[in-house]
Every structure is written in structure tokens, then in C-alpha cells.
Design a protein around this motif. Structure first.
Motif, short mmCIF file in Angstrom:
data_model
loop_
_atom_site.label_atom_id
_atom_site.label_comp_id
_atom_site.label_asym_id
_atom_site.label_seq_id
_atom_site.Cartn_x
_atom_site.Cartn_y
_atom_site.Cartn_z
N THR A 154 54.46 14.49 -3.93
CA THR A 154 54.74 13.98 -5.53
C THR A 154 53.41 12.48 -6.11
O THR A 154 53.47 12.66 -6.76
N LEU A 202 51.08 12.84 -5.04
CA LEU A 202 48.95 13.38 -5.05
C LEU A 202 49.68 14.07 -6.89
O LEU A 202 48.68 13.59 -7.92
N GLY A 203 50.32 13.93 -6.95
CA GLY A 203 51.38 15.27 -8.18
C GLY A 203 50.92 14.70 -9.27
O GLY A 203 50.04 14.73 -10.42
N LEU A 257 46.96 13.02 -9.85
CA LEU A 257 46.34 13.51 -10.74
C LEU A 257 46.19 13.73 -12.21
O LEU A 257 45.76 14.24 -12.98
N VAL A 258 47.39 13.55 -12.28
CA VAL A 258 48.38 13.70 -14.00
C VAL A 258 47.65 12.91 -14.48
O VAL A 258 47.09 12.24 -15.34
N ILE A 292 43.64 12.77 -14.65
CA ILE A 292 43.41 13.30 -15.94
C ILE A 292 43.60 12.59 -17.27
O ILE A 292 41.89 12.52 -18.49
N MET A 336 51.56 17.89 -18.72
CA MET A 336 51.62 17.29 -17.39
C MET A 336 52.76 16.98 -16.93
O MET A 336 53.25 16.94 -15.83
N ALA A 380 55.23 16.83 -13.97
CA ALA A 380 55.20 15.89 -12.71
C ALA A 380 56.50 15.11 -12.87
O ALA A 380 56.97 15.05 -11.62
N VAL A 423 56.40 24.86 -16.83
CA VAL A 423 54.93 23.96 -17.74
C VAL A 423 53.51 24.06 -17.32
O VAL A 423 52.57 23.96 -18.36
N LEU A 443 50.69 25.05 -20.08
CA LEU A 443 48.93 24.32 -20.20
C LEU A 443 47.84 24.72 -19.46
O LEU A 443 46.76 25.08 -20.48
N ALA A 467 48.33 20.39 -9.59
CA ALA A 467 49.52 19.27 -9.27
C ALA A 467 50.77 20.20 -9.27
O ALA A 467 51.75 19.51 -8.22
N LEU A 517 51.21 21.19 -5.46
CA LEU A 517 51.42 20.34 -5.00
C LEU A 517 53.01 20.10 -5.08
O LEU A 517 54.25 19.51 -3.85
#
Lengths: 389, 398
Positions: free
Chosen positions: A22, A24-25, A28-29, A32, A266, A270, B27, B31, B282, B285
Motif C-alpha cells: 500500500t 509503495l502504491g 508512486l502516486v 508523480i 491515479m 490508490a 482507473v 489512465l 502502482a 501493487l
């Protein structure tokens, strides 16, 4: 009474893999987002820092870039002779009338070509730009077919190495040096002597802009009014800094809006992920919650505790995201600034503000993603929880 | 009870989790396809533009002009059927300078016939008295051809600005100073998307008279070839002809000319690609995490299944297919959503790009990525499930 945060901390470490995925997800968001802001800030800095607060730039009325502007020699002489212009050590006014054109050059390492800005300057031009330094080779000799190229551009375009020749207007111009300009817009240009470049490019009739160093910056508004009203000139006046920030506004906005748009989409993904993790955590700890309730913690305290845990996980992701984004700081990239139709090379700039935005964003992700699971945790009835166990 | 119905039952066990994971994959793939769509659109705009037409510009760059005197000599080159020319006007909306659109001054008598197949006049003012129209020009353009300051505008621009036929539109010149007023006499539809519907075209003669003091300064020439096969030969002839003149030329096919603008984006396509990969990673994961949670919960159940005689390989497949269904379903949904929603909106970045297209290749790649994501996220839990020893599974207390 609130449940101590150490309880959440221990819980987070209880499920290392799930938490890691979670985190890491989210990281990444956030990376960015921070990256997009770094791109926009870098682009903006490249242009804004081109301007010195003491300098002002004069262009033709209506021109929205230097290349579409034109200032006649007569007008340039009138501007140079203004009493408001500072005088250099040699007694000459610190004013530079410049030719600005674009040359289409093939790219290196990547197909295609793009427009590179060529600026013709005179001796005063350099005195007005203290940030410009020749870092390799030497300065061009006035009166000769020599030019210097910004180091950032030399890596990106053909025929820009020292000793190479740039050909335009039936003449070969020898590249004799590379310069840096403190990350400003000049870092994307080729400079040479006005007196040689203008006839070579058939641009003898008019300059593109005149840059002046003001004796007294507080006089700017009055001077602007006076010059813009002068019928002999037909010009618009800006502070150098104001002008270049105008030139960057459109692109910086596009990058920021694009970055936020991508991150928001994104983020939705997430948040779903974070909800999954938190729902699982709540379910796994049904018994624990029952015990907490038995011990006398209120449902609100339990909801709050799970919310804190969710935000905690997200914030760790936020910090990780900033760390992931950090190494891009300083990497140069380039694209065309459509406001000036020319290539701008600039470095990513990871700013404290950009990182703060990323962290706040991460916290918000945790809050939104953790809300429903936390609510469920708090609403669990004691009897049901103990029975489930 | 076959394997597939078992998978379905498992998917339905925790509907909330399945839905959340599915949605995050939707999603992500939306994207991913949208970002790749930007690259598709850029790639598509390289392929537009005719190969039967050449564009000749000043060798230094597009901002340097060419003399009008080149026209006759270009026309005399073997293989060249007709020659037209145009200039970038670079005007701004005086009311809202941020509201950008392109204006071109063109030699309408030769320009319109060359682009006859690409544009269609869909609305035009007509005059009370019949006006003569030069040969090869749509009779609907009679009013436009007869008026010095008339203009034609693209359909999408026309709608966006809420203009009307016959309306006088003010434009402030950045290159050619002053406020110019053009009267809208016709609206065109671009049959070839390359032409774009966001431009205004007006008479080059008017620009020359009012903006250049009657001088003949041309931005670029368009050369219509009789036979596209002779493009290379004509290109070399033209450029050799002017190699040693005051204004050397650079000639290329119209397609290459258009591609030149795309190449000006520099590193942008690369950055978009990187972001696309980050998005996929992402969500990978998220999916992997879900699958791990799902299998961990069922440890005891797997023990029972193994006791009943389910083979290791069956359990492996069970978990993997479950992951695959979520990502394949979500991926397909997201990719199709991107294709239809974005193409349907005809998003064109305010005229910077032709209307966004998302190719079927991108949709297919998106679905492929999703399936791969399913396989990757499912592989560890699937291995864990298949390698599980019955004793451990049954001993474990949740």
C-alpha cells in the motif's frame, strides 16, 4: 480517551508486506505529483531567472515574443540615450539592442529537429547578464564569425561542439565556447556578435528587443508610461523578470494542470487500494476491537485510531514518494516553449513546496481511503465482535 | 463443480474487496490508455499531411521568409503541377489574448484548389448578384474571393467562438502590428483531420498590402506534385536551385513538415511513457496486495481442499485465474472507457493537437498489460497456495 498511537505503529509493522504494498502504491502516486511540480518549477525557473530585477526590456507594441518584435535602429538609439539608463565604467550606457532569431537544428540522440534561439549581442549585452559564464573554450571575438553555445544545448543539438561549425545565411559560424547561465533561459541559446550576425541573417533593418539597466528601479512605472506613450517608438516596456515569467506562464500551467489531472486519477486507484488494506485490517482485528471496547474505549476513539493508522501508512508512502522523486532534481530535459516557438532546456527542480504538496496529498489519500473502514471499526457491536471471535 | 465456478464463488465472497480492486484496475488502465493515447495522437499527426505535396521554407528556420520571386521558378520545375504560398499571421484575440487560434494568410486562388480534397465548405455567405469565381474554386467561396478582407474559418473554431457568417472579427497582430478586422464569409470542415478545424484563412494579398507595404514576403511555399514518386527528385532540384542564394531553401514533403512540429515536443513523449509505467506499477501493487490478502484468509480452506484431493496445480490455477479475471475485467473496462470517453469528447488540448485518438493497438496493449498484471500479482499467492502443506494449513489459527 484516545488509543495511543504506539498501538497503530505496532499494527503497521505487524503486517509488513501488506503495508509495504500500500505504501509503495501511494509513494508512486506522490512521486508523480512531486515530479510534475518539479518539471513545472524547473521550466518556470529557467525563464523567470532569465530576468534581472534591475533590467527592463523594450519590445514592439503587440509583440508577444522576442522573435515577433522589431525595434528600429533609431528607436534603439533613443532608448540608449535615456537619462534613466545606468552608465557603465567606460561611460557607455548599459543598454543592449539585440537580434533574436530561431535556427532549425537537428537533434542529437533523437530524431527530428527543433528551433534554437540565436541572440546577437554587443559588448553591453554581456555586462547586463552577470550570470553568463563561459565554462569551456572561450568567448567569441567581436567582429568575427564566432559564436558560443549554451552547454545544455550543445549536448542536445548537432554541430554545437567546440570546433564545430553552425551554418546559416551562407556563412559558417565557428563554435568557440560553451557557456552556462545559472539555469536561466539563456541556457538554451546561441550567442554571437550582433554586428556580424545581423547582416548574415538579413536582419540589418531592426533589432528584436532592447534591454536596459535602470539607474533607479523605482522609476520603472514612470519610465514605462513615458516610453509607451512616445509616438516615435511604438513600444511596450516590461521588467525583464516580468517579461520572462509571462513567457513561461502558459507552459508551466499546462504542466501543472496535466500533472494534477494524472495524479488525481491515479489517486482514485490508490484510495481503492488503501481501502482494501484498511478493511482487511479492521476485519483481522475484530477480536482486538472487541477487547478495546470492553476496556472502555469509545467507538469514536476506535474510529479515530483506525483513521490515524490509515493516515500514518499514507504518510510513510508520501515520504517515500518524495524520496523517489528526489533524484530527478537537476536532471535536464527539454521541450519547445510554444509561447516563443523555441526549444527550452531546463532542469527538474524538486522544491520544498512541491514536496509539501505531495505530503499533504498523501495525508488526504489516507484520510479518504481510511474513512469507511474506520467507520466500520467504530460501529462494530461488542456482542457481534466477541461472537465472531 | 468445475474450477471456473469455484473461482466465481471466491470472487463473490468479499464483494467489496473484489469491486475495489476491479475499480483500481479500471482507473489504472484508463489512465494508461489515455497517456498512450497522447502518444498515439502525436504519432497520428506525423502520418497526416500529403506525400504528394512539398513544403519549401527558408533553410534557417520557419521564421525567416522567402521572396515571392521564387514562385515562378518553382512553377517551372518539372514535376511541379501548381504552387501556392502562405504566411503565419500570429494574431491574438484582442479581447482575450489567452484564447489562441491560428491565422494564415494564403494565396487563395492557388491554395484552395490544392487543398480541395482536404476541406469542404459547409457554410458560406452568398451575394445577391452572382460573382465570378476563378477556375478550380468552390462556387460557394464567391463572396470570400471577391472581398479583400474576407476570411474562412474552421468549423470547430467557428462553434467555439460562437461566430456568425458575415461577422467582423478583430485580430491584433503580433508580427504585423495593429488591429486587423476580417469578415467571416465561409466555414470549412476538414475532411482530412491534418488540416485542422481551428484555423482562420485570409487573403495573402491583403497581408502584403497592409502589413508588408506591398512587399512580397512569403512564409512558405506549397508545391503540388503531379506524381508523388518524384518528390525526392523535386526536393533536390529546388534546394539545389537556391543553395547559394540569399535565402536558401529547405524542402520536404508535407508529411515530414508536419512531423517536424511533433519532434519539437522534445522529451515530452518520453516523460509521458514513464508516467504510464509508474501508473501500471502502482496498481500492480494494489492488485498483488489484494490477492495476498485473499489467499491468506483462505489458508485453512486450502488445507481442506487439499485433504479432499484437490491437486496442487489446481489450487495454483484457482488463485491465478481469480487474479486474472479481476485484472482482465478491470483492464478491458478501463481501456474501452478511455477509448470511447476520450475520443467521444474530442479533446484537442485547446487546438494544440488534432482531436485525441486512442488506437485499437493501445486498447489491446492495455488489456495485455492488465492480464500481465493479473499474472504477476497472482503468481506469489498462487505458489503459496500450491506449496502449502496440509498440516500447516490446518494447524494455522487465524
Amino acid at each position: 480517551m484516545a488509543i495511543p498511537i504506539s498501538y497503530n505503529l505496532r499494527n503497521v509493522t505487524q503486517r509488513p508486506w501488506s503495508t509495504l504494498a500500500t505504501t509503495l502504491g501511494i509513494a508512486l502516486v506522490v512521486a508523480i505529483l512531486v515530479g510534475a511540480f518539479a518539471l513545472a518549477s524547473g521550466f518556470q525557473a529557467a525563464l523567470v531567472e532569465t530576468g534581472s530585477p534591475e533590467n527592463l526590456i523594450v519590445l514592439r507594441t503587440g509583440a508577444d515574443s522576442e522573435i515577433s518584435s522589431g525595434i528600429s535602429r533609431d528607436a534603439a538609439n533613443i532608448l540608449r540615450a535615456l537619462p534613466e539608463v545606468q552608465v557603465g565604467a567606460d561611460g557607455r550606457p548599459l543598454a543592449s539592442a539585440e537580434m533574436v532569431v530561431l535556427i532549425n537544428q537537428p537533434r542529437l540522440g533523437q530524431g527530428g529537429s527543433s528551433n534554437v534561439t540565436v541572440r546577437g549581442i554587443d559588448a553591453e549585452g554581456l555586462k547586463l547578464r552577470n550570470q553568463v559564464k563561459v565554462v569551456e573554450g572561450r568567448m567569441f571575438t567581436p567582429g568575427t564569425d564566432e559564436v558560443i553555445v549554451a552547454r545544455r544545448m550543445a549536448r542536445r543539438f548537432a554541430s554545437c561542439g567546440i570546433g564545430d561549425k553552425l551554418r546559416f545565411g551562407q556563412r559558417d559560424f565557428a563554435v568557440v565556447g560553451h557557456f552556462t547561465a545559472g539555469g536561466s533561459g539563456f541556457d538554451s541559446e546561441v550567442w554571437g556578435d550582433n554586428a556580424v550576425l545581423m547582416p548574415a541573417l538579413n536582419r540589418e533593418g531592426a533589432f528584436q528587443s532592447v534591454t536596459l539597466r535602470m539607474r533607479d528601479t523605482t522609476r520603472f512605472a514612470a519610465l514605462e508610461k513615458q516610453l509607451e506613450a512616445d509616438p516615435r517608438l511604438g513600444v511596450q516596456v516590461r521588467t525583464e523578470r516580468g517579461w520572462y515569467s509571462e513567457q513561461s506562464a502558459l507552459m508551466a500551467t499546462i504542466i501543472r494542470v496535466g500533472g494534477v489531472f494524472i495524479t488525481l486519477i491515479m489517486a482514485v486507484g490508490a484510495i481503492f487500494g488503501a481501502m482494501n488494506t484498511m478493511f482487511a485490517a479492521v476485519k483481522q482485528r475484530t477480536r482486538e476491537i472487541a477487547v478495546l471496547l470492553t476496556l472502555g474505549f469509545t467507538p469514536t476513539a476506535i474510529t479515530l485510531s483506525f483513521l490515524v493508522e490509515s493516515v500514518l501508512i499514507a504518510m510513510i508512502g508520501g515520504v517515500a514518494g518524495c524520496l523517489i522523486a528526489l533524484p530527478i532534481n537537476g536532471i535536464t530535459t527539454s521541450t519547445t516553449n510554444w509561447s516563443s516557438f523555441s526549444e527550452v532546456a531546463f532542469a527538474f527542480r524538486v522544491t520544498p513546496v512541491g514536496m509539501a504538496v505531495g505530503l499533504v496529498f498523501a495525508a488526504a489519500l489516507g484520510l479518504v481511503g481510511g474513512f469507511l473502514p474506520a467507520l466500520r471499526a467504530g460501529r462494530q457491536s461488542l456482542a457481534a465482535s466477541l461472537r465472531a471471535a | 463443480m468445475n474450477l471456473f465456478s469455484l473461482v466465481l464463488v471466491n470472487l463473490g465472497r468479499n464483494k467489496l474487496r473484489t469491486t475495489l480492486t476491479l475499480m483500481s484496475v479500471v482507473v489504472a488502465l484508463f489512465l494508461f490508455c489515455a497517456l498512450r493515447g497522447v502518444l498515439d495522437t502525436l504519432a497520428a499527426s506525423i502520418k497526416v499531411g500529403s506525400e504528394a505535396r512539398l513544403v519549401t521554407r527558408n533553410a534557417i528556420s520557419l521564421i525567416f521568409p522567402l521572396p515571392l520571386s521564387y514562385r515562378e521558378r518553382l512553377l517551372a520545375i518539372p514535376g511541379v503541377k501548381s504552387v501556392s504560398y502562405a504566411n503565419w499571421f500570429g494574431g491574438r484575440d484582442p479581447v482575450d489574448p489567452g484564447n489562441f487560434y491560428a491565422q494564415f494568410a494564403c494565396d487563395a486562388e492557388t491554395y484552395m484548389p490544392i487543398y480541395d480534397a482536404d476541406v469542404e465548405i459547409i457554410a458560406a455567405d452568398s451575394s445577391a448578384v452572382p460573382l465570378p469565381v476563378p477556375a478550380g474554386i468552390d462556387p460557394k467561396l464567391a463572396m470570400f474571393m471577391s472581398e479583400r478582407d474576407a476570411c474562412i474559418v474552421g468549423q470547430s473554431l467557428f462553434k467555439r467562438m460562437k461566430w456568425k457568417l458575415g461577422q467582423k472579427v478583430p485580430v491584433s497582430g503580433t508580427i504585423f502590428p495593429g488591429t486587423w478586422t476580417f469578415t467571416i464569409r465561409a466555414v470549412y470542415h476538414a475532411k482530412d483531420p491534418a488540416f485542422g478545424e481551428e484555423s482562420m484563412l485570409f487573403h495573402w494579398k491583403y497581408l502584403s498590402e497592409k502589413g508588408m507595404g506591398g512587399q512580397g514576403i512569403v512564409g512558405w511555399y506549397v508545391l503540388q506534385l503531379g506524381d508523388p514518386g518524384r518528390a525526392g527528385e523535386v526536393t533536390r532540384t529546388v534546394d539545389a536551385l537556391y543553395a547559394n542564394s540569399g535565402a536558401a531553401t529547405h524542402t520536404e514533403t508535407e508529411r515530414a513538415f508536419q512531423a517536424g512540429f511533433v519532434s519539437m515536443y522534445g522529451n515530452v513523449p518520453f516523460l509521458i511513457g514513464v508516467i504510464g509505467i509508474a501508473v501500471v506499477f502502482a496498481i500492480l501493487l494494489v492488485a498483488a496486495n489484494t490477492m495476498m490478502m485473499a489467499t491468506r484468509e483462505r489458508t485453512a480452506e486450502f488445507g481442506v481442499m487439499k485433504t479432499l484431493g484437490f491437486a496442487d496445480a489446481t489450487l495454483f490455477r484457482l488463485v491465478l485465474i481469480e487474479a486474472g479475471i479481476i485484472t482482465f475485467g478491470g483492464g478491458t473496462l478501463g481501456a474501452l472507457l478511455a477509448k470511447f470517453a476520450i475520443e467521444g469528447s474530442r479533446f484537442n488540448a485547446g487546438g494544440f493537437l488534432p482531436p485525441m485518438t486512442i488506437s485499437w493497438t493501445t486498447v489491446a496493449i492495455g488489456i495485455g498489460v492488465a492480464v500481465l498484471m493479473g499474472a504477476t500479482s497472482g503468481i506469489i499467492p498462487a505458489l503459496q497456495a500450491s506449496r502449502l502443506r496440509i498440516v500447516d494449513a490446518l494447524r494455522r489459527v487465524e
